[in-house]
Design a protein around this motif. Structure first.
Motif, PDB file in Angstrom:
ATOM      1  N   LEU A  43      65.872  25.172  82.353  1.00  0.00           N
ATOM      2  CA  LEU A  43      66.222  26.439  81.680  1.00  0.00           C
ATOM      3  C   LEU A  43      65.580  27.732  82.169  1.00  0.00           C
ATOM      4  O   LEU A  43      65.898  28.846  82.333  1.00  0.00           O
ATOM      5  CB  LEU A  43      66.574  26.665  80.221  1.00  0.00           C
ATOM      6  CG  LEU A  43      67.523  25.784  79.321  1.00  0.00           C
ATOM      7  CD1 LEU A  43      67.317  25.872  77.906  1.00  0.00           C
ATOM      8  CD2 LEU A  43      68.877  26.289  80.034  1.00  0.00           C
ATOM      9  N   ALA A  46      66.414  29.905  85.237  1.00  0.00           N
ATOM     10  CA  ALA A  46      67.235  31.006  85.113  1.00  0.00           C
ATOM     11  C   ALA A  46      66.586  32.217  85.258  1.00  0.00           C
ATOM     12  O   ALA A  46      67.055  33.318  85.955  1.00  0.00           O
ATOM     13  CB  ALA A  46      68.061  31.241  83.441  1.00  0.00           C
ATOM     14  N   LEU A  49      66.027  32.781  88.941  1.00  0.00           N
ATOM     15  CA  LEU A  49      67.067  33.110  90.023  1.00  0.00           C
ATOM     16  C   LEU A  49      67.296  34.813  89.558  1.00  0.00           C
ATOM     17  O   LEU A  49      67.963  35.319  90.337  1.00  0.00           O
ATOM     18  CB  LEU A  49      68.143  32.327  89.433  1.00  0.00           C
ATOM     19  CG  LEU A  49      68.265  30.833  90.067  1.00  0.00           C
ATOM     20  CD1 LEU A  49      69.172  29.846  89.233  1.00  0.00           C
ATOM     21  CD2 LEU A  49      67.922  30.859  91.476  1.00  0.00           C
ATOM     22  N   LEU A  50      67.221  35.064  88.323  1.00  0.00           N
ATOM     23  CA  LEU A  50      67.560  36.624  87.772  1.00  0.00           C
ATOM     24  C   LEU A  50      66.547  37.229  88.594  1.00  0.00           C
ATOM     25  O   LEU A  50      67.030  38.358  89.175  1.00  0.00           O
ATOM     26  CB  LEU A  50      67.442  36.725  86.471  1.00  0.00           C
ATOM     27  CG  LEU A  50      67.621  37.857  85.772  1.00  0.00           C
ATOM     28  CD1 LEU A  50      68.979  38.661  86.170  1.00  0.00           C
ATOM     29  CD2 LEU A  50      67.253  38.217  84.486  1.00  0.00           C
ATOM     30  N   ALA A  78      62.544  28.018  91.343  1.00  0.00           N
ATOM     31  CA  ALA A  78      63.896  27.809  90.599  1.00  0.00           C
ATOM     32  C   ALA A  78      64.448  26.385  90.939  1.00  0.00           C
ATOM     33  O   ALA A  78      64.755  25.537  89.974  1.00  0.00           O
ATOM     34  CB  ALA A  78      64.881  28.891  90.728  1.00  0.00           C
TER      35      ALA A  78
END
Length: 124
Positions: A43, A46, A49-50, A78
């Motif tokens: 998790l 995320a 990647l954001l 990531a």
């Protein structure tokens, strides 16, 4: 020259393994106690990647070129977390199987020792 490059790459790898937060976290996940945290650690990919998406948008709007290196770093981190999930699950299964085999062997050995002790006691 090759020797110098080799030595420099070894020192760089040592520095990155020792002081970079993602590598420290991944090393902790690879321990026996940390294997159970591999799937939840996926998790963490995320936010990376954001952040990479935000930096890519800034680059598209004419941002500084050094953001490209940051995008690569964020995507690399990531990917490390995404890959670590299934790897930790496989390692956990392997460790659990090894522990079960060791318990079974210990139980068999204890049973064998008890039967030998019982036989010796009945003979005497």
């Amino acid at each position: 020259m090759l020797r110098l490059l080799w030595a420099m790459s070894v020192r760089t790898r040592y520095f990155l393994r020792r002081y970079m937060p993602t590598n420290i976290l991944l090393d902790l996940i690879r321990t026996r106690r940390g294997l159970k945290w591999g799937i939840p650690a996926m998790l963490l990919a995320a936010p990376y990647l954001l952040a990479a998406s935000i930096c890519t948008n800034l680059l598209a709007d004419g941002g500084p070129g050094w953001l490209s290196l940051l995008v690569l770093l964020l995507i690399w981190n990531a990917l490390k977390f995404i890959v670590m999930g299934p790897v930790s699950l496989a390692l956990l299964v392997r460790v659990r199987i090894q522990e079960a085999v060791a318990r079974c062997r210990a139980r068999r050995q204890d049973d064998a020792m008890e039967s030998v002790a019982y036989t010796e006691a009945s003979v005497a």
